[in-house]
Motif scaffolding. Structure first.
Motif, mmCIF file in Angstrom:
data_model
loop_
_atom_site.group_PDB
_atom_site.id
_atom_site.type_symbol
_atom_site.label_atom_id
_atom_site.label_comp_id
_atom_site.label_asym_id
_atom_site.label_seq_id
_atom_site.Cartn_x
_atom_site.Cartn_y
_atom_site.Cartn_z
ATOM 1 N N PHE A 2 0.817 -1.207 0.000
ATOM 2 C CA PHE A 2 0.000 0.000 0.000
ATOM 3 C C PHE A 2 0.852 1.260 0.000
ATOM 4 O O PHE A 2 0.330 2.361 0.006
ATOM 5 C CB PHE A 2 -0.948 -0.013 1.197
ATOM 6 N N ASP A 3 2.144 1.098 -0.059
ATOM 7 C CA ASP A 3 3.055 2.224 -0.155
ATOM 8 C C ASP A 3 2.991 2.791 -1.573
ATOM 9 O O ASP A 3 2.828 2.060 -2.546
ATOM 10 C CB ASP A 3 4.469 1.736 0.169
ATOM 11 N N ALA A 4 3.099 4.095 -1.699
ATOM 12 C CA ALA A 4 3.034 4.738 -3.014
ATOM 13 C C ALA A 4 4.113 4.207 -3.954
ATOM 14 O O ALA A 4 3.938 4.215 -5.177
ATOM 15 C CB ALA A 4 3.158 6.246 -2.860
ATOM 16 N N ALA A 9 1.309 -1.471 -8.660
ATOM 17 C CA ALA A 9 0.599 -0.650 -9.644
ATOM 18 C C ALA A 9 1.031 -0.984 -11.058
ATOM 19 O O ALA A 9 0.299 -0.743 -12.013
ATOM 20 C CB ALA A 9 0.829 0.830 -9.355
ATOM 21 N N TRP A 19 -7.860 -1.795 -8.633
ATOM 22 C CA TRP A 19 -7.756 -1.824 -7.177
ATOM 23 C C TRP A 19 -8.394 -3.056 -6.545
ATOM 24 O O TRP A 19 -8.300 -3.244 -5.336
ATOM 25 C CB TRP A 19 -8.386 -0.560 -6.593
ATOM 26 N N ARG A 38 -10.298 2.938 3.571
ATOM 27 C CA ARG A 38 -9.639 4.149 3.065
ATOM 28 C C ARG A 38 -8.245 4.347 3.663
ATOM 29 O O ARG A 38 -7.403 4.992 3.050
ATOM 30 C CB ARG A 38 -10.495 5.390 3.356
ATOM 31 N N LEU A 41 -5.832 2.139 1.646
ATOM 32 C CA LEU A 41 -6.042 2.462 0.234
ATOM 33 C C LEU A 41 -6.139 3.971 0.022
ATOM 34 O O LEU A 41 -6.922 4.450 -0.791
ATOM 35 C CB LEU A 41 -7.322 1.770 -0.264
ATOM 36 N N ARG A 42 -5.319 4.705 0.715
ATOM 37 C CA ARG A 42 -5.401 6.170 0.705
ATOM 38 C C ARG A 42 -5.168 6.786 -0.667
ATOM 39 O O ARG A 42 -5.593 7.899 -0.927
ATOM 40 C CB ARG A 42 -4.444 6.763 1.725
ATOM 41 N N ARG A 43 -4.511 6.069 -1.566
ATOM 42 C CA ARG A 43 -4.277 6.599 -2.917
ATOM 43 C C ARG A 43 -5.507 6.474 -3.814
ATOM 44 O O ARG A 43 -5.540 7.020 -4.899
ATOM 45 C CB ARG A 43 -3.114 5.866 -3.584
ATOM 46 N N VAL A 44 -6.514 5.735 -3.363
ATOM 47 C CA VAL A 44 -7.709 5.512 -4.162
ATOM 48 C C VAL A 44 -8.745 6.584 -3.830
ATOM 49 O O VAL A 44 -9.081 6.788 -2.665
ATOM 50 C CB VAL A 44 -8.314 4.119 -3.877
#
Length: 119
Positions: A2-4, A9, A19, A38, A41-44
Motif C-alpha cells: 500500500f506504499d506509493a 501498480a 484496485w 480508506r 487504500l489512501r491513494r484511491v
C-alpha cells in the motif's frame, strides 16, 4: 503493497479492476467499513473505491451488509468466492517479485529504443 512506491501498480494482473486485488487483501483479515478501507487504500479516490466495491460485490467476491443502527453503518466482507482469490493473488504477487525487474526492462526497451514510435 500500500506504499506509493509499491510496484503492484505496474503489475499486469488485475482482480476485477486496478484496485480489486488490493481491496480483497484488505478484507482478508475480516470485515471492514468503508472508512477503514480508506486507510490502507489512501491513494484511491472515494468514488473509485465505491466503484471497485460495487464491482467486487456484483462479481460475488464481497458482501455489503448495512447495519440498522444510529448512525447506520456498512461493512464489506469477503465471500467464499472472494477468499478463493487469495491463493491466486499470492501467486501473482510472487510472480511479480520474481519478474518485475525483467518486465520493467522490457518496458524501457519498448518505450525507448524498440518501441513502435522508433519504426
Amino acid at each position: 503493497m500500500f506504499d506509493a512506491a509499491c510496484p503492484s501498480a505496474e503489475s499486469p494482473f488485475r482482480i476485477a479492476d486496478k484496485w480489486g486485488g488490493m481491496v480483497v487483501l484488505c478484507l482478508e483479515a475480516g470485515p471492514r467499513r468503508f472508512t477503514e478501507l480508506r486507510v490502507p487504500l489512501r491513494r484511491v479516490a472515494p468514488k473509485v473505491l465505491t466503484e471497485t466495491l460495487r464491482s467486487l460485490e456484483r462479481d460475488g467476491f464481497i458482501t455489503r451488509t448495512v447495519f440498522d443502527e444510529n448512525p447506520p453503518h456498512v461493512e464489506y466482507e469477503l465471500t467464499p468466492l472472494g477468499r478463493s482469490l487469495l491463493p491466486a493473488i499470492a501467486a501473482c504477487r510472487e510472480w511479480g517479485f520474481a519478474n518485475l525487474e525483467n518486465m520493467r526492462e522490457a518496458r524501457d526497451r519498448y518505450d525507448g529504443v524498440g518501441g513502435p514510435e522508433a519504426a
